[in-house]
Design a protein around this motif. Structure first.
Motif, PDB file in Angstrom:
ATOM      1  N   THR A 180       3.892   4.353   8.604  1.00 33.11           N
ATOM      2  CA  THR A 180       2.706   3.979   9.508  1.00 33.11           C
ATOM      3  C   THR A 180       1.284   4.190   8.997  1.00 33.11           C
ATOM      4  OG1 THR A 180       4.039   3.896  11.571  1.00 33.11           O
ATOM      5  CG2 THR A 180       1.678   4.102  11.774  1.00 33.11           C
ATOM      6  N   VAL A 181       0.458   3.160   9.014  1.00 38.67           N
ATOM      7  CA  VAL A 181      -0.886   3.611   8.593  1.00 38.67           C
ATOM      8  C   VAL A 181      -1.653   3.980   9.691  1.00 38.67           C
ATOM      9  CG1 VAL A 181      -2.836   3.019   7.223  1.00 38.67           C
ATOM     10  CG2 VAL A 181      -0.665   2.180   6.576  1.00 38.67           C
ATOM     11  N   VAL A 182      -2.288   5.176   9.566  1.00 37.84           N
ATOM     12  CA  VAL A 182      -3.244   5.676  10.716  1.00 37.84           C
ATOM     13  C   VAL A 182      -4.776   5.410  10.367  1.00 37.84           C
ATOM     14  CG1 VAL A 182      -3.972   7.434  12.047  1.00 37.84           C
ATOM     15  CG2 VAL A 182      -1.536   7.029  11.573  1.00 37.84           C
ATOM     16  N   ILE A 242       2.494  -8.796   5.345  1.00 38.60           N
ATOM     17  CA  ILE A 242       1.452  -9.812   5.459  1.00 38.60           C
ATOM     18  C   ILE A 242       0.584  -9.588   6.362  1.00 38.60           C
ATOM     19  CG2 ILE A 242       1.277 -12.284   6.209  1.00 38.60           C
ATOM     20  CD1 ILE A 242       4.249 -12.862   5.074  1.00 38.60           C
ATOM     21  N   SER A 243      -0.584  -8.857   5.973  1.00 42.00           N
ATOM     22  CA  SER A 243      -1.432  -8.588   6.906  1.00 42.00           C
ATOM     23  C   SER A 243      -2.122  -9.718   7.704  1.00 42.00           C
ATOM     24  CB  SER A 243      -2.966  -8.043   6.142  1.00 42.00           C
ATOM     25  OG  SER A 243      -4.036  -7.461   7.222  1.00 42.00           O
ATOM     26  N   THR A 244      -2.515 -10.975   7.124  1.00 40.30           N
ATOM     27  CA  THR A 244      -2.754 -11.906   7.837  1.00 40.30           C
ATOM     28  C   THR A 244      -2.475 -13.289   7.188  1.00 40.30           C
ATOM     29  OG1 THR A 244      -5.173 -10.719   8.296  1.00 40.30           O
ATOM     30  CG2 THR A 244      -5.184 -13.366   8.451  1.00 40.30           C
ATOM     31  N   ILE A 245      -2.144 -14.188   7.903  1.00 38.39           N
ATOM     32  CA  ILE A 245      -1.857 -15.508   7.558  1.00 38.39           C
ATOM     33  C   ILE A 245      -2.533 -16.616   8.554  1.00 38.39           C
ATOM     34  CG2 ILE A 245       0.289 -15.755   8.622  1.00 38.39           C
ATOM     35  CD1 ILE A 245       1.009 -18.042   6.368  1.00 38.39           C
ATOM     36  N   THR A 302       0.540  -1.335  -0.023  1.00 40.35           N
ATOM     37  CA  THR A 302       0.020  -0.178  -0.039  1.00 40.35           C
ATOM     38  C   THR A 302       0.943   1.112   0.098  1.00 40.35           C
ATOM     39  OG1 THR A 302      -1.806   1.267   1.165  1.00 40.35           O
ATOM     40  CG2 THR A 302      -0.362   0.070   2.626  1.00 40.35           C
ATOM     41  N   ALA A 303       0.361   2.441  -0.702  1.00 40.22           N
ATOM     42  CA  ALA A 303       1.129   3.592  -0.645  1.00 40.22           C
ATOM     43  C   ALA A 303       0.201   4.726  -0.560  1.00 40.22           C
ATOM     44  CB  ALA A 303       1.941   3.554  -2.075  1.00 40.22           C
ATOM     45  N   SER A 304       0.547   5.583   0.449  1.00 41.05           N
ATOM     46  CA  SER A 304      -0.303   6.847   0.581  1.00 41.05           C
ATOM     47  C   SER A 304       0.495   7.951  -0.201  1.00 41.05           C
ATOM     48  CB  SER A 304      -0.046   7.204   2.093  1.00 41.05           C
ATOM     49  OG  SER A 304      -0.735   8.401   2.224  1.00 41.05           O
ATOM     50  N   ASN A 305      -0.355   8.963  -0.586  1.00 38.82           N
ATOM     51  CA  ASN A 305       0.180   9.929  -1.139  1.00 38.82           C
ATOM     52  C   ASN A 305       0.652  10.941  -0.122  1.00 38.82           C
ATOM     53  OD1 ASN A 305      -2.377  10.722   0.144  1.00 38.82           O
ATOM     54  ND2 ASN A 305      -2.360  12.957  -0.985  1.00 38.82           N
ATOM     55  N   ASN A 306       0.568  10.883   0.803  1.00 36.86           N
ATOM     56  CA  ASN A 306       1.352  11.658   2.212  1.00 36.86           C
ATOM     57  C   ASN A 306       2.785  11.001   2.353  1.00 36.86           C
ATOM     58  OD1 ASN A 306      -1.051  13.200   2.571  1.00 36.86           O
ATOM     59  ND2 ASN A 306      -1.852  11.656   3.940  1.00 36.86           N
ATOM     60  N   ASN A 307       2.933   9.837   1.842  1.00 40.52           N
ATOM     61  CA  ASN A 307       4.300   9.339   2.286  1.00 40.52           C
ATOM     62  C   ASN A 307       4.918   9.585   3.579  1.00 40.52           C
ATOM     63  OD1 ASN A 307       6.568   7.675   1.421  1.00 40.52           O
ATOM     64  ND2 ASN A 307       7.626   9.475   0.419  1.00 40.52           N
ATOM     65  N   PRO A 308       4.343   8.999   4.617  1.00 46.52           N
ATOM     66  CA  PRO A 308       4.712   9.176   6.096  1.00 46.52           C
ATOM     67  C   PRO A 308       6.181   8.433   6.028  1.00 46.52           C
ATOM     68  CG  PRO A 308       3.007   7.614   6.137  1.00 46.52           C
ATOM     69  CD  PRO A 308       3.170   8.020   4.522  1.00 46.52           C
ATOM     70  N   LEU A 364      -5.021  -2.220   7.469  1.00 50.39           N
ATOM     71  CA  LEU A 364      -3.447  -1.991   6.797  1.00 50.39           C
ATOM     72  C   LEU A 364      -2.752  -1.446   8.147  1.00 50.39           C
ATOM     73  CD1 LEU A 364      -4.596   0.206   3.917  1.00 50.39           C
ATOM     74  CD2 LEU A 364      -3.603  -2.267   3.795  1.00 50.39           C
ATOM     75  N   ALA A 365      -1.419  -1.738   8.147  1.00 54.63           N
ATOM     76  CA  ALA A 365      -0.544  -1.343   9.258  1.00 54.63           C
ATOM     77  C   ALA A 365       0.648  -0.524   8.602  1.00 54.63           C
ATOM     78  CB  ALA A 365      -0.074  -2.475   9.671  1.00 54.63           C
ATOM     79  N   ARG A 366       1.452  -1.112   7.521  1.00 57.60           N
ATOM     80  CA  ARG A 366       2.556  -0.482   7.000  1.00 57.60           C
ATOM     81  C   ARG A 366       2.348   0.239   5.681  1.00 57.60           C
ATOM     82  NH1 ARG A 366       6.658  -0.063  10.790  1.00 57.60           N
ATOM     83  NH2 ARG A 366       8.152  -0.427   9.399  1.00 57.60           N
TER      84      ARG A 366
END
Length: 466
Positions: free
Chosen positions: A92-94, A107-110, A82-88, A99-101
């Motif tokens: 960290t995804v808030v 790997i979100s879930t296994i 995943t990629a945010s236009n804010n590019n922290p 999502l987390a990173r």
């Protein structure tokens, strides 16, 4: 020949005498068989009259691959970039439970486990590894009460329950343990959803419950399910009162579903007089189906949630000078799904809105903006995101997703989602952790978490479910 006829007649006479001695006539045998057929009522399997794999939040597989007489296995893998236009800078995804990173492979879930079934005994166990084993438990603050670290004890289990099936009506299941919540329509497992990033309505409502449930299948089209649970997505209990609630699920025809969930409990630390009520309601309709055309089906889902907290300083939908400010939750979302190319392509478009004065259901930002004491250290962020009674929060989101589904067990998904809040909420370029983004770097007194009111996010995901 005459002797043979006499022999047959004698045997027939003996047989009639035996029947007479047992008081059983041929007519009575026929009557008895008819009664047995009438008494043998074949009960229909709940919701087996149609194909419901088209539903948002429902398993889209037509057949379980790992199936045996006593055990049906399950395996799930949720991998994303995943990629945010804010590019922290701290990646960290808030404000998301999916999502987390950011700007990383994740790997979100296994998860692996399955469902046991022997006679009328039933049990389900599904593990949980990946970032969701951290992301979801951190939103449960009941674990800070007392000892024995409930977050660690339970975090690697997404489902763990057992129970008994009673052959009453079309079936009654009584189960105890941790089980999935479907308040907010979206499933906890993204392989079952039309979109990857859930709208605010789903992302801010429970993913699991811990307690008891009773599933009453009144018919093969109607289920009534009461709950007695520790609380609102909580491993433990905040006060002395357990949460109660339930679900009513009705599928009158194959192309429609009506779903309602209700919850009542006391879920605020040190506020036993503050009661929470929540009502979640969804309608899903498949309004087009044609297996012989390029567009195979089209369907929509509409969800509306309404709820409030009242008592101990807050006053539900209306502010009061004595009782306190208004504190409620009102949200809605709508999605449309199109499936094409013999079920191999999918396109979803949708979004939603939220209004949550008091912010009691809003996912709190992490890092230096976290207002809740950390489980291990007891420390809060030096610039906590406020969640005081009356604090306003309005938001909206919209997204579009394209899926390639080579079969029932694999999905490749590309998604673009835009989210906006009325206050600075999402991670900006400066992140929420430290000046260089690492949590090992001391946080200087002049550091402020970089929260911004909106973000646009690009998501690529690989979803596997066996």
């Amino acid at each position: 020949m005459k002797k043979q006829l006499l022999t047959i007649a004698a045997l027939a006479t003996i047989a009639l005498n035996v029947r007479a001695q047992n008081n059983v006539s041929a007519l009575e045998v026929i009557k008895k068989d008819t009664v047995m057929q009438k008494d043998t009522v074949v009960k229909k399997e709940p919701f087996a009259f149609g194909d419901f794999t088209w539903l948002n939040g429902n398993d889209r597989r037509h057949k379980a691959l790992l199936d045996t007489k006593y055990f049906t296995g399950r395996f799930l893998l949720d991998f994303n970039y995943t990629a945010s236009n804010n590019n922290p800078i701290d990646h960290t995804v808030v404000g998301s439970t999916a999502l987390a990173r950011d700007h990383e492979f994740e790997i979100s879930t296994i998860a692996f486990g399955g469902d046991f079934h022997y006679d009328n005994i039933r049990a389900s166990v599904l593990t949980q590894f990946g970032t969701r084993a951290t992301v979801v438990p951190r939103n449960d603050f009941s674990v800070t009460r007392g000892q024995f670290d409930l977050a660690t004890a339970y975090r690697y289990l997404s489902e763990a329950n057992a129970g008994y099936h009673f052959d009453v009506l079309n079936g009654i299941n009584v189960d105890a343990g941790i089980f999935m919540s479907y308040i907010g329509l979206f499933s906890y497992y993204n392989a079952e959803n039309w979109a990857y990033q859930p709208s605010f309505t789903s992302d801010n409502t429970p993913w699991f419950f811990n307690g008891l449930r009773i599933q009453i299948f009144v018919s093969d089209k109607l289920k009534i399910e009461p709950w007695l649970i520790n609380g609102w997505q909580s491993y433990g209990m905040f006060n002395s009162q357990p949460g109660i609630g339930g679900q009513i699920l009705w599928r009158p025809v194959e192309w429609a579903q009506v779903l309602t969930n209700t919850y009542y409990g006391a879920d605020t630390q040190d506020k036993p007089g503050r009661k929470r009520f929540h009502s979640d309601n969804s309608i899903e309709v498949r309004y087009y189906k044609n297996k012989n055309s390029f567009i195979n089906s089209m369907a929509f889902s509409v969800t509306g949630d309404i709820g409030f907290e009242k008592g101990d300083g807050v006053n539900g939908f209306h502010a009061d000078p004595v009782k306190g400010p208004a504190q409620y939750f009102a949200s809605g979302m709508i999605y449309n799904r199109m499936v094409m190319a013999k079920g191999h392509l999918g396109w979803t478009i949708g979004g939603g809105v939220i209004n949550n004065p008091g912010r009691y259901l809003v996912l709190y930002p992490t890092g230096d903006a976290n207002p809740i004491p950390a489980i291990n250290t007891g420390a809060t962020g030096s610039h906590p995101f406020s969640a005081n009674p009356g604090d306003q929060f309005h938001g909206y989101d919209y997204s579009t997703s394209i899926d390639w589904m080579p079969n029932d067990y694999l999905t490749f998904r590309l998604e673009v989602v835009h989210r906006h809040a009325s206050v600075p909420y999402f991670a900006g370029h400066g992140g929420v952790t430290s000046p260089d983004g690492y949590n090992t770097t001391p946080v200087p007194s002049n550091f402020t978490p970089d929260l911004v009111p909106s973000e646009t996010r690009f998501i690529g995901a690989l979803l596997v479910r066996f």
